[in-house]
Design a protein around this motif. Structure first.
Motif, PDB file in Angstrom:
ATOM      1  N   ARG A 164       0.886  -1.068  -0.056  1.00  0.00           N
ATOM      2  CA  ARG A 164       0.036  -0.189  -0.015  1.00  0.00           C
ATOM      3  C   ARG A 164       0.856   1.131   0.007  1.00  0.00           C
ATOM      4  NH1 ARG A 164      -2.109   0.254   4.897  1.00  0.00           N
ATOM      5  NH2 ARG A 164      -3.340  -1.294   4.838  1.00  0.00           N
ATOM      6  N   GLY A 165       1.924   1.144   0.866  1.00  0.00           N
ATOM      7  CA  GLY A 165       2.895   2.429   0.979  1.00  0.00           C
ATOM      8  C   GLY A 165       3.537   2.699  -0.495  1.00  0.00           C
ATOM      9  N   ALA A 166       3.812   1.668  -1.067  1.00  0.00           N
ATOM     10  CA  ALA A 166       4.558   1.898  -2.591  1.00  0.00           C
ATOM     11  C   ALA A 166       3.469   2.295  -3.485  1.00  0.00           C
ATOM     12  CB  ALA A 166       5.181   0.611  -2.774  1.00  0.00           C
ATOM     13  N   MET A 167       2.331   1.650  -3.461  1.00  0.00           N
ATOM     14  CA  MET A 167       1.321   2.303  -4.368  1.00  0.00           C
ATOM     15  C   MET A 167       1.031   3.477  -4.312  1.00  0.00           C
ATOM     16  SD  MET A 167       1.058  -0.436  -6.390  1.00  0.00           S
ATOM     17  CE  MET A 167      -0.338  -0.390  -7.234  1.00  0.00           C
ATOM     18  N   GLU A 168       0.887   4.012  -2.959  1.00  0.00           N
ATOM     19  CA  GLU A 168       0.573   5.500  -2.698  1.00  0.00           C
ATOM     20  C   GLU A 168       1.625   6.173  -3.162  1.00  0.00           C
ATOM     21  OE1 GLU A 168      -0.156   5.612   1.465  1.00  0.00           O
ATOM     22  OE2 GLU A 168      -2.359   4.857   1.201  1.00  0.00           O
ATOM     23  N   LYS A 169       3.013   5.865  -3.024  1.00  0.00           N
ATOM     24  CA  LYS A 169       4.160   6.850  -3.633  1.00  0.00           C
ATOM     25  C   LYS A 169       3.901   6.849  -4.903  1.00  0.00           C
ATOM     26  CE  LYS A 169       8.951   7.460  -3.655  1.00  0.00           C
ATOM     27  NZ  LYS A 169      10.219   6.740  -3.390  1.00  0.00           N
ATOM     28  N   LEU A 170       3.671   5.553  -5.682  1.00  0.00           N
ATOM     29  CA  LEU A 170       3.368   5.640  -7.081  1.00  0.00           C
ATOM     30  C   LEU A 170       2.173   6.686  -7.556  1.00  0.00           C
ATOM     31  CD1 LEU A 170       4.421   4.487  -9.858  1.00  0.00           C
ATOM     32  CD2 LEU A 170       2.592   2.475  -9.359  1.00  0.00           C
ATOM     33  N   LYS A 171       1.069   6.636  -6.955  1.00  0.00           N
ATOM     34  CA  LYS A 171       0.248   7.456  -7.343  1.00  0.00           C
ATOM     35  C   LYS A 171       0.586   9.021  -7.105  1.00  0.00           C
ATOM     36  CE  LYS A 171      -3.833   4.355  -6.000  1.00  0.00           C
ATOM     37  NZ  LYS A 171      -4.915   4.287  -4.917  1.00  0.00           N
ATOM     38  N   GLN A 172       1.416   9.384  -6.365  1.00  0.00           N
ATOM     39  CA  GLN A 172       1.845  10.788  -6.012  1.00  0.00           C
ATOM     40  C   GLN A 172       2.631  11.018  -7.365  1.00  0.00           C
ATOM     41  OE1 GLN A 172       3.594  10.631  -2.347  1.00  0.00           O
ATOM     42  NE2 GLN A 172       1.775  10.829  -1.010  1.00  0.00           N
ATOM     43  N   LEU A 173       3.362  10.108  -7.749  1.00  0.00           N
ATOM     44  CA  LEU A 173       4.345  10.270  -8.832  1.00  0.00           C
ATOM     45  C   LEU A 173       3.641  10.516 -10.332  1.00  0.00           C
ATOM     46  CD1 LEU A 173       7.266   7.918  -7.899  1.00  0.00           C
ATOM     47  CD2 LEU A 173       7.516  10.427  -7.940  1.00  0.00           C
ATOM     48  N   GLN A 174       2.530   9.624 -10.150  1.00  0.00           N
ATOM     49  CA  GLN A 174       1.391   9.820 -11.454  1.00  0.00           C
ATOM     50  C   GLN A 174       0.889  11.256 -11.610  1.00  0.00           C
ATOM     51  OE1 GLN A 174      -0.583   5.980 -10.509  1.00  0.00           O
ATOM     52  NE2 GLN A 174       0.289   5.107 -12.644  1.00  0.00           N
ATOM     53  N   LEU A 175       0.500  11.629 -10.449  1.00  0.00           N
ATOM     54  CA  LEU A 175      -0.025  12.866 -10.301  1.00  0.00           C
ATOM     55  C   LEU A 175       1.005  14.075 -10.739  1.00  0.00           C
ATOM     56  CD1 LEU A 175      -2.289  12.662  -7.034  1.00  0.00           C
ATOM     57  CD2 LEU A 175      -2.995  12.814  -9.468  1.00  0.00           C
ATOM     58  N   ALA A 176       2.250  13.743 -10.382  1.00  0.00           N
ATOM     59  CA  ALA A 176       3.261  14.657 -10.681  1.00  0.00           C
ATOM     60  C   ALA A 176       3.608  14.650 -12.035  1.00  0.00           C
ATOM     61  CB  ALA A 176       4.411  14.474  -9.607  1.00  0.00           C
ATOM     62  N   GLY A 177       3.114  13.733 -12.631  1.00  0.00           N
ATOM     63  CA  GLY A 177       3.449  13.471 -14.247  1.00  0.00           C
ATOM     64  C   GLY A 177       4.131  12.368 -14.707  1.00  0.00           C
ATOM     65  N   LEU A 178       4.123  11.284 -13.886  1.00  0.00           N
ATOM     66  CA  LEU A 178       4.701   9.991 -14.286  1.00  0.00           C
ATOM     67  C   LEU A 178       3.668   9.664 -15.497  1.00  0.00           C
ATOM     68  CD1 LEU A 178       6.911   7.657 -13.882  1.00  0.00           C
ATOM     69  CD2 LEU A 178       5.282   6.687 -12.079  1.00  0.00           C
ATOM     70  N   SER A 179       4.507   8.854 -16.591  1.00  0.00           N
ATOM     71  CA  SER A 179       3.716   8.287 -17.750  1.00  0.00           C
ATOM     72  C   SER A 179       2.461   7.148 -17.035  1.00  0.00           C
ATOM     73  CB  SER A 179       4.449   7.851 -18.785  1.00  0.00           C
ATOM     74  OG  SER A 179       4.850   6.603 -18.431  1.00  0.00           O
ATOM     75  N   GLU A 180       1.549   7.143 -17.709  1.00  0.00           N
ATOM     76  CA  GLU A 180       0.467   6.043 -17.228  1.00  0.00           C
ATOM     77  C   GLU A 180       1.240   4.452 -17.583  1.00  0.00           C
ATOM     78  OE1 GLU A 180      -4.099   4.293 -18.424  1.00  0.00           O
ATOM     79  OE2 GLU A 180      -3.379   6.529 -18.790  1.00  0.00           O
ATOM     80  N   ASP A 181       1.670   4.394 -18.678  1.00  0.00           N
ATOM     81  CA  ASP A 181       2.456   3.131 -18.990  1.00  0.00           C
ATOM     82  C   ASP A 181       3.488   2.671 -18.016  1.00  0.00           C
ATOM     83  OD1 ASP A 181       0.907   2.767 -21.015  1.00  0.00           O
ATOM     84  OD2 ASP A 181       2.232   3.446 -22.645  1.00  0.00           O
ATOM     85  N   GLU A 182       4.596   3.671 -17.628  1.00  0.00           N
ATOM     86  CA  GLU A 182       5.473   3.386 -16.551  1.00  0.00           C
ATOM     87  C   GLU A 182       4.826   3.175 -15.164  1.00  0.00           C
ATOM     88  OE1 GLU A 182       9.875   5.135 -15.542  1.00  0.00           O
ATOM     89  OE2 GLU A 182       8.576   6.357 -16.895  1.00  0.00           O
ATOM     90  N   GLY A 183       3.549   3.878 -14.791  1.00  0.00           N
ATOM     91  CA  GLY A 183       2.933   3.504 -13.686  1.00  0.00           C
ATOM     92  C   GLY A 183       2.563   2.271 -13.517  1.00  0.00           C
ATOM     93  N   LYS A 184       1.772   1.668 -14.627  1.00  0.00           N
ATOM     94  CA  LYS A 184       1.277   0.369 -14.666  1.00  0.00           C
ATOM     95  C   LYS A 184       2.433  -0.578 -14.460  1.00  0.00           C
ATOM     96  CE  LYS A 184      -3.006   1.151 -17.164  1.00  0.00           C
ATOM     97  NZ  LYS A 184      -3.606   1.117 -18.492  1.00  0.00           N
ATOM     98  N   LYS A 185       3.577  -0.545 -15.324  1.00  0.00           N
ATOM     99  CA  LYS A 185       4.742  -1.409 -15.222  1.00  0.00           C
ATOM    100  C   LYS A 185       5.196  -1.461 -13.677  1.00  0.00           C
ATOM    101  CE  LYS A 185       9.413  -1.925 -16.895  1.00  0.00           C
ATOM    102  NZ  LYS A 185      10.410  -1.328 -17.498  1.00  0.00           N
ATOM    103  N   ILE A 186       5.342  -0.389 -13.060  1.00  0.00           N
ATOM    104  CA  ILE A 186       5.995  -0.536 -11.593  1.00  0.00           C
ATOM    105  C   ILE A 186       4.802  -1.167 -10.720  1.00  0.00           C
ATOM    106  CG2 ILE A 186       6.636   0.913  -9.733  1.00  0.00           C
ATOM    107  CD1 ILE A 186       7.750   2.743 -11.852  1.00  0.00           C
ATOM    108  N   ALA A 187       3.369  -0.735 -10.886  1.00  0.00           N
ATOM    109  CA  ALA A 187       2.557  -1.197 -10.289  1.00  0.00           C
ATOM    110  C   ALA A 187       2.644  -2.754 -10.502  1.00  0.00           C
ATOM    111  CB  ALA A 187       1.041  -0.739 -10.680  1.00  0.00           C
ATOM    112  N   GLY A 188       2.757  -3.327 -11.563  1.00  0.00           N
ATOM    113  CA  GLY A 188       2.833  -4.643 -11.824  1.00  0.00           C
ATOM    114  C   GLY A 188       4.165  -5.376 -11.111  1.00  0.00           C
ATOM    115  N   GLN A 189       5.164  -4.629 -11.041  1.00  0.00           N
ATOM    116  CA  GLN A 189       6.344  -5.355 -10.315  1.00  0.00           C
ATOM    117  C   GLN A 189       5.971  -5.204  -8.652  1.00  0.00           C
ATOM    118  OE1 GLN A 189       9.278  -2.225 -11.533  1.00  0.00           O
ATOM    119  NE2 GLN A 189       9.969  -3.824 -13.278  1.00  0.00           N
ATOM    120  N   ILE A 190       5.395  -4.231  -8.220  1.00  0.00           N
ATOM    121  CA  ILE A 190       5.055  -4.145  -6.864  1.00  0.00           C
ATOM    122  C   ILE A 190       4.100  -5.471  -6.615  1.00  0.00           C
ATOM    123  CG2 ILE A 190       3.895  -3.026  -5.152  1.00  0.00           C
ATOM    124  CD1 ILE A 190       4.900  -0.458  -6.217  1.00  0.00           C
ATOM    125  N   GLN A 191       3.017  -5.792  -7.480  1.00  0.00           N
ATOM    126  CA  GLN A 191       2.001  -6.698  -7.110  1.00  0.00           C
ATOM    127  C   GLN A 191       2.695  -8.135  -7.313  1.00  0.00           C
ATOM    128  OE1 GLN A 191      -1.177  -6.231  -5.939  1.00  0.00           O
ATOM    129  NE2 GLN A 191      -1.116  -8.432  -5.466  1.00  0.00           N
TER     130      GLN A 191
END
Length: 189
Positions: free
Chosen positions: A138-165
């Motif tokens: 959850r902590g890693a995913m929350e950090k990822l959401k913050q980065l997505q709001l700050a401009g991280l691409s959707e594809d990169e976000g999905k890739k990282i979320a997949g690695q975390i899962q």
């Protein structure tokens, strides 16, 4: 964003934190008594030695000459009585005999009711571990959401979320394996 994904969400850190949760589970499970004698059974037994608290293992050499026997060779004969008292007060159900500076403890067979209690306790330890793993995720995913709001691409976000899962799923499977292994040890007569 031009940062590499390791700088965005530290996947290695997520994995390390989850590994720590598994280590805590292993430690907790090792304190549960099975049908065999193990040195870790004495981890919680403390004795007053030379004016301060010490674990039994800090005052003697512990060996396992037989499957249900712990043999404690006490280094300082003056501590034998204190160690014997600590073992009896720990209510581990051991049969204890003293011979000079040697203490022999015999681990009794577990009753069916006690086995079921130990299984429930092991299950609670495993659930606590799964909760810890989900909290790390959850902590890693929350950090990822913050980065997505700050401009991280959707594809990169999905890739990282997949690695975390994926890391979370691997660790959850390991919890299940550890629990099953401990349950088998507990139920083995």
């Amino acid at each position: 964003m031009s940062e590499s994904e390791d700088e965005i969400v530290d996947i290695d850190d997520v994995s390390r934190r989850m590994d720590s949760a598994l280590q805590a589970l292993k430690s907790d499970l090792s304190t549960l008594r099975t049908g065999r004698a193990t040195v870790s059974m004495l981890d919680s037994v403390e004795v007053i030695a030379y004016g301060s608290k010490a674990t039994v293992q800090q005052c003697c050499t512990v060996s396992i000459p037989e499957a249900k026997v712990l043999l404690l060779n006490v280094w300082d004969k003056s501590l034998v009585g204190d160690i014997e008292k600590a073992l009896r007060n720990a209510d581990l159900g051991f049969s204890i005999t003293v011979d000079g500076s040697t203490i022999r403890t015999i681990v009794p067979d577990l009753s069916e009711e006690r086995r079921k209690d130990l299984m429930r306790t092991a299950g609670k330890f495993a659930e606590s571990s799964r909760i810890a793993l989900r909290n790390v995720r959850r902590g890693a995913m929350e950090k990822l959401k913050q980065l997505q709001l700050a401009g991280l691409s959707e594809d990169e976000g999905k890739k990282i979320a997949g690695q975390i899962q994926d890391i979370t799923d691997q660790h959850i499977r390991k919890v299940a394996e550890l629990l099953e292994e401990k349950e088998n040890q507990i139920m083995k007569v």
